[in-house]
Motif scaffolding. Structure first.
Motif, PDB file in Angstrom:
ATOM      1  N   ALA A 260      39.494  37.930  43.636  1.00 52.42           N
ATOM      2  CA  ALA A 260      38.857  38.709  44.337  1.00 52.42           C
ATOM      3  C   ALA A 260      38.797  40.033  43.679  1.00 52.42           C
ATOM      4  O   ALA A 260      39.643  40.495  42.757  1.00 52.42           O
ATOM      5  CB  ALA A 260      39.461  39.075  45.923  1.00 52.42           C
ATOM      6  N   PHE A 261      37.784  40.984  43.867  1.00 48.72           N
ATOM      7  CA  PHE A 261      37.489  42.324  43.407  1.00 48.72           C
ATOM      8  C   PHE A 261      38.525  42.967  43.720  1.00 48.72           C
ATOM      9  O   PHE A 261      39.194  43.254  44.855  1.00 48.72           O
ATOM     10  CB  PHE A 261      36.222  42.975  43.877  1.00 48.72           C
ATOM     11  N   ALA A 262      39.309  43.830  42.679  1.00 51.57           N
ATOM     12  CA  ALA A 262      40.279  44.572  42.891  1.00 51.57           C
ATOM     13  C   ALA A 262      40.366  46.103  42.357  1.00 51.57           C
ATOM     14  O   ALA A 262      40.827  47.002  42.751  1.00 51.57           O
ATOM     15  CB  ALA A 262      41.587  44.024  42.224  1.00 51.57           C
TER      16      ALA A 262
ATOM     17  N   PHE B 184      39.017  54.239  36.028  1.00 49.64           N
ATOM     18  CA  PHE B 184      40.199  53.126  36.367  1.00 49.64           C
ATOM     19  C   PHE B 184      40.575  53.043  37.710  1.00 49.64           C
ATOM     20  O   PHE B 184      41.142  54.205  38.242  1.00 49.64           O
ATOM     21  CB  PHE B 184      41.370  53.775  35.397  1.00 49.64           C
ATOM     22  N   TYR B 185      39.981  52.412  38.484  1.00 50.66           N
ATOM     23  CA  TYR B 185      40.309  52.310  40.128  1.00 50.66           C
ATOM     24  C   TYR B 185      40.707  51.116  40.364  1.00 50.66           C
ATOM     25  O   TYR B 185      40.338  50.044  40.038  1.00 50.66           O
ATOM     26  CB  TYR B 185      38.829  52.638  40.805  1.00 50.66           C
ATOM     27  N   LEU B 186      41.633  51.285  41.500  1.00 52.58           N
ATOM     28  CA  LEU B 186      42.336  49.919  41.818  1.00 52.58           C
ATOM     29  C   LEU B 186      42.657  49.996  43.411  1.00 52.58           C
ATOM     30  O   LEU B 186      42.885  51.207  43.801  1.00 52.58           O
ATOM     31  CB  LEU B 186      43.892  49.872  41.177  1.00 52.58           C
ATOM     32  N   ALA B 187      42.204  49.084  44.152  1.00 52.08           N
ATOM     33  CA  ALA B 187      42.275  49.192  45.430  1.00 52.08           C
ATOM     34  C   ALA B 187      43.575  49.669  46.008  1.00 52.08           C
ATOM     35  O   ALA B 187      44.677  49.222  45.488  1.00 52.08           O
ATOM     36  CB  ALA B 187      42.095  47.674  46.155  1.00 52.08           C
ATOM     37  N   PRO B 188      43.564  50.448  46.879  1.00 54.28           N
ATOM     38  CA  PRO B 188      44.799  51.350  47.477  1.00 54.28           C
ATOM     39  C   PRO B 188      45.971  50.262  47.630  1.00 54.28           C
ATOM     40  O   PRO B 188      47.068  50.472  47.498  1.00 54.28           O
ATOM     41  CB  PRO B 188      44.516  51.883  48.484  1.00 54.28           C
ATOM     42  N   HIS B 189      45.427  49.171  48.341  1.00 52.90           N
ATOM     43  CA  HIS B 189      46.839  48.198  48.718  1.00 52.90           C
ATOM     44  C   HIS B 189      47.228  47.455  47.373  1.00 52.90           C
ATOM     45  O   HIS B 189      48.461  46.898  47.681  1.00 52.90           O
ATOM     46  CB  HIS B 189      46.220  47.171  49.661  1.00 52.90           C
ATOM     47  N   LEU B 190      46.733  47.613  46.377  1.00 52.01           N
ATOM     48  CA  LEU B 190      47.404  46.952  45.365  1.00 52.01           C
ATOM     49  C   LEU B 190      48.219  47.871  44.271  1.00 52.01           C
ATOM     50  O   LEU B 190      48.532  47.692  43.172  1.00 52.01           O
ATOM     51  CB  LEU B 190      46.180  46.245  44.261  1.00 52.01           C
TER      52      LEU B 190
END
Length: 123
Positions: free
Chosen positions: A22-24, A41-47
Motif C-alpha cells: 500500500a502507498f505509504a 520526503f513524506y510518510l503517512a502520519p500513522h507510519l
C-alpha cells in the motif's frame, strides 16, 4: 508544502514508498552540481515513528555514500524530522525564518538503526 511539491516535482528522481503493498509516502533524491538534494520526503502520519522513514533514508544515503556525493536538504523550522536527519549525520548549513538547510558529507556516521534492505520499501 503542496506548492513546493508541485514546483519541484521531478518524476525521474522520485520514488513511491510502499508498506505491505500500500502507498505509504514518497521521496525524491535529485542530482545537482555538487550534491544530491533530498526532497519531498513524506510518510503517512500513522507510519511516522515506526522506523520506515529511517529505513528509506538509510537506503538513499547508502547510494549517495557509494557515489561519494554529499546530500543536502531543507526542513521546516520546528519540524521533528530534523532530529531524524541529525541522527543520520546531517549538520546545519544555514537557516532562515522558514527553513533549516542541512548537509551530509559522504560517509558521515549517523546513529540510525540498521535495516536488512532499506531500498525494498521503495517502489
Amino acid at each position: 508544502m503542496r506548492q513546493r511539491l508541485r514546483d519541484g516535482f521531478a518524476p525521474a528522481h522520485t520514488w513511491v514508498i510502499e508498506v505491505g503493498g500500500a502507498f505509504a509516502g514518497c521521496v525524491s533524491l535529485r542530482p545537482a552540481e555538487d550534491a544530491h538534494w533530498l526532497e519531498h520526503f513524506y510518510l503517512a502520519p500513522h507510519l511516522q515513528g515506526s522506523g520506515i522513514g529511517t529505513a528509506v533514508l538509510r537506503g538513499l544515503l547508502k547510494r549517495s555514500d557509494r557515489d561519494g556525493v554529499a546530500v543536502r536538504l531543507n526542513v521546516l523550522q520546528g519540524s521533528p524530522a530534523r532530529r531524524l536527519y541529525e541522527r543520520h549525520g546531517f549538520t546545519l548549513e544555514t537557516e532562515d525564518p522558514v527553513d533549516v538547510f542541512m548537509v551530509r558529507e559522504p560517509g558521515a556516521v549517523g546513529r540510525g538503526r540498521a535495516v536488512a534492505d532499506p531500498t525494498a520499501l521503495l517502489g
